[in-house]
Enzyme design. Structure first.
Site, PDB file in Angstrom:
ATOM      1  N   SER A 149       0.835  -1.192   0.000  1.00 52.80           N
ATOM      2  CA  SER A 149       0.000   0.000   0.000  1.00 52.80           C
ATOM      3  C   SER A 149       0.883   1.259   0.000  1.00 52.80           C
ATOM      4  O   SER A 149       1.709   1.435  -0.882  1.00 52.80           O
ATOM      5  CB  SER A 149      -0.929  -0.063   1.223  1.00 52.80           C
ATOM      6  OG  SER A 149      -1.809   1.012   1.306  1.00 52.80           O
ATOM      7  N   ASP A 201      -8.632  -4.174  -6.552  1.00 51.41           N
ATOM      8  CA  ASP A 201      -8.255  -3.305  -5.437  1.00 51.41           C
ATOM      9  C   ASP A 201      -8.439  -1.839  -5.840  1.00 51.41           C
ATOM     10  O   ASP A 201      -7.775  -1.345  -6.746  1.00 51.41           O
ATOM     11  CB  ASP A 201      -6.801  -3.571  -5.044  1.00 51.41           C
ATOM     12  CG  ASP A 201      -6.412  -2.852  -3.758  1.00 51.41           C
ATOM     13  OD1 ASP A 201      -7.017  -1.823  -3.435  1.00 51.41           O
ATOM     14  OD2 ASP A 201      -5.479  -3.325  -3.084  1.00 51.41           O
TER      15      ASP A 201
END
Length: 226
Positions: A149, A201
């Site tokens: 991330s 995602d």
């Protein structure tokens, strides 16, 4: 005292890291748990099987991390600092929050000198971080930078700065955020960077322009709906 409580907390963080990641004490060289706006926690350990020193950067977890994520407006890298003096203007654009976290880690690395002590065999100096005796076995090993991330975005930008000193480094970006680097800088990173995205995602597809488009589409849909 406050200092004793902080020391206890740091020891708990290291113990949790070793337990969750399965890292032995002699393989864990350094841990930074500082976490604020533009400050990303990270650790340095060794992978004996692959003969690699691994720098791993944590992803978004705290409110401060979320604020760092939201600082998406582009700022310019120093072309000389990343060994790209020919690049100018928008070609050097990078996510402002990611660059702030990158600069924080670069400054910390410069002080503690763990990578230099391990991979380059540099003798310890005053003020640098103490490392286990096993670190001396890692001379000339490759450097691997990874993160998830927000940490993935920082890993990519960090590699641009460390590539000159560690030319054989590899980067593994696990679900990196969208809009981290300009298209030109992405091309520069391609030879040593590998990114993985899990299915649909959303975070990997977010950027300033995509958020503005989402807002515009929502307003248009609300206006036209009955």
């Amino acid at each position: 005292t406050k200092q004793a409580k902080q020391h206890h907390s740091d020891n708990l963080d290291r113990a949790a890291l070793k337990q969750c990641a399965g890292i032995e004490s002699e393989d864990l060289f350094y841990v930074s748990v500082a976490n604020g706006i533009g400050e990303a926690p990270y650790f340095i350990a060794r992978d004996v099987r692959r003969k690699a020193v691994v720098l791993s950067i944590r992803g978004t977890l705290s409110i401060a991390d979320c604020i760092t994520d939201s600082m998406y407006k582009p700022v310019m890298l120093n072309g000389e600092a990343v060994n790209q003096p020919q690049m100018k203007g928008q070609e050097l654009h990078v996510h402002a929050g990611v660059l702030g976290a990158t600069n924080f880690i670069l400054a910390d690395l410069e002080v503690n000198r763990v990578l230099e002590q391990t991979i380059l065999g540099e003798a310890p100096s005053d003020g640098c971080a103490p490392v286990p005796s096993t670190a001396s076995e890692c001379k000339d090993w490759k450097l691997v930078i990874t993160g998830h991330s927000l940490g993935a975005g920082v890993a990519a930008v960090l590699s641009l700065h460390l590539r000159k000193k560690f030319p054989n480094l590899k980067v593994w970006c696990i679900e990196p955020p969208g809009g981290v680097l300009s298209a030109e800088l992405c091309e520069v990173c391609k030879p040593w960077t590998y990114s993985t995205v899990h299915h649909c995602d959303l975070f990997c597809r977010l950027s300033g322009p995509s958020l503005l488009k989402l807002r515009s589409d929502l307003m248009e849909s609300l206006t036209n709906s009955k």
